[in-house]
Design a protein around this motif. Structure first.
Motif, mmCIF file in Angstrom:
data_model
loop_
_atom_site.group_PDB
_atom_site.id
_atom_site.type_symbol
_atom_site.label_atom_id
_atom_site.label_comp_id
_atom_site.label_asym_id
_atom_site.label_seq_id
_atom_site.Cartn_x
_atom_site.Cartn_y
_atom_site.Cartn_z
ATOM 1 N N ARG A 1 0.843 -1.199 0.000
ATOM 2 C CA ARG A 1 0.000 0.000 0.000
ATOM 3 C C ARG A 1 0.883 1.256 0.000
ATOM 4 O O ARG A 1 0.624 2.192 -0.737
ATOM 5 N N HIS A 2 1.937 1.236 0.778
ATOM 6 C CA HIS A 2 2.854 2.384 0.854
ATOM 7 C C HIS A 2 3.561 2.598 -0.491
ATOM 8 O O HIS A 2 3.697 3.721 -0.955
ATOM 9 N N ARG A 3 3.983 1.493 -1.131
ATOM 10 C CA ARG A 3 4.620 1.612 -2.448
ATOM 11 C C ARG A 3 3.653 2.167 -3.462
ATOM 12 O O ARG A 3 3.997 2.985 -4.319
ATOM 13 N N GLY A 4 2.386 1.739 -3.376
ATOM 14 C CA GLY A 4 1.348 2.232 -4.290
ATOM 15 C C GLY A 4 1.116 3.731 -4.133
ATOM 16 O O GLY A 4 0.955 4.459 -5.106
ATOM 17 N N GLU A 5 1.118 4.204 -2.898
ATOM 18 C CA GLU A 5 0.946 5.650 -2.632
ATOM 19 C C GLU A 5 2.124 6.439 -3.192
ATOM 20 O O GLU A 5 1.947 7.529 -3.715
ATOM 21 N N GLN A 6 3.331 5.876 -3.066
ATOM 22 C CA GLN A 6 4.515 6.563 -3.597
ATOM 23 C C GLN A 6 4.463 6.625 -5.123
ATOM 24 O O GLN A 6 4.813 7.629 -5.716
ATOM 25 N N ASP A 7 3.997 5.535 -5.758
ATOM 26 C CA ASP A 7 3.904 5.506 -7.226
ATOM 27 C C ASP A 7 2.896 6.534 -7.716
ATOM 28 O O ASP A 7 3.114 7.184 -8.730
ATOM 29 N N GLU A 8 1.780 6.676 -6.986
ATOM 30 C CA GLU A 8 0.750 7.640 -7.394
ATOM 31 C C GLU A 8 1.217 9.076 -7.250
ATOM 32 O O GLU A 8 0.823 9.933 -8.017
ATOM 33 N N SER A 9 2.054 9.344 -6.267
ATOM 34 C CA SER A 9 2.516 10.728 -6.048
ATOM 35 C C SER A 9 3.689 11.095 -6.955
ATOM 36 O O SER A 9 4.041 12.259 -7.056
#
Length: 157
Positions: free
Chosen positions: A148-156
Motif C-alpha cells: 500500500r505504501h509503495r502504491g501511494e509513492q507511485d501515485e505521487s
C-alpha cells in the motif's frame, strides 16, 4: 567502526572500548519518541537508580575515552542503571556481549513499537501455535502495508 551487516540486518558497532560500551548503552536507553539522554540526564538516572553521585563531567569522560579505568562503584552504578552485569564493561566480556547486545536491541524494538509489558506477557502465555499465528498475521499485515505504501509513492510520483 560498524561491523559489516549481513543481508537485510542493521549494522551494530563492535564494542571494543569502555567508551564504545557506555555510548552504545546510552544511545539505546531512552524512551520511545525522544533521543538519547544528555550526560547530565544520565548522571541523574544513575543517582535515582543507585543513590551514587556521578557528575556529568564523569559521564562525558567515560563517553569520550578519557576515563578508561573507573572505580568499581561507578562500574556497579552504571551496570545497575542500565540493567547489565558489571562484567559487560570489561574486555573479557566480548563472548557474552553479543547476546546482551541482542537483548538490548530487542528491548529497544519493543519500546519503539510501544508494546506494553502486559501485551508482551499475554503473547508469551499463548501456545506456540497461537504465537505462530500472530507472527503470520503480523507478517501478512506488514507485506500489505508495504504494498500500500509503495502504491501511494507511485501515485505521487
Amino acid at each position: 567502526m560498524p561491523d559489516e551487516a549481513t543481508a537485510g540486518e542493521k549494522s551494530t558497532p563492535t564494542l571494543r572500548t569502555l567508551a564504545d560500551k557506555v555510548n552504545w548503552l546510552i544511545d539505546r536507553a531512552h524512551p520511545a519518541g525522544r533521543g538519547p539522554f544528555s550526560n547530565n540526564e544520565i548522571a541523574t538516572l544513575i543517582k535515582d537508580a543507585t543513590g551514587e553521585e556521578v557528575s556529568y563531567t564523569t559521564i562525558w569522560k567515560l563517553r569520550n575515552g578519557q576515563a578508561q579505568n573507573p572505580q568499581k562503584r561507578l562500574i556497579g552504578a552504571l551496570a545497575k542503571t542500565f540493567g547489565v552485569p558489571p562484567a559487560f564493561f570489561f574486555d573479557d566480556y566480548d563472548e557474552q556481549a553479543g547476546m546482551l547486545k541482542e537483548q538490548v536491541e530487542l528491548l529497544a524494538l519493543v519500546r519503539d513499537a510501544r508494546i506494553s509489558s502486559a501485551q508482551l506477557r499475554a503473547i508469551l502465555e499463548l501456545s506456540p501455535e497461537a504465537r505462530q499465528a500472530i507472527v503470520s498475521l503480523v507478517e501478512a499485515t506488514a507485506r500489505d502495508d508495504a504494498r500500500r505504501h509503495r502504491g501511494e509513492q507511485d501515485e505521487s510520483a
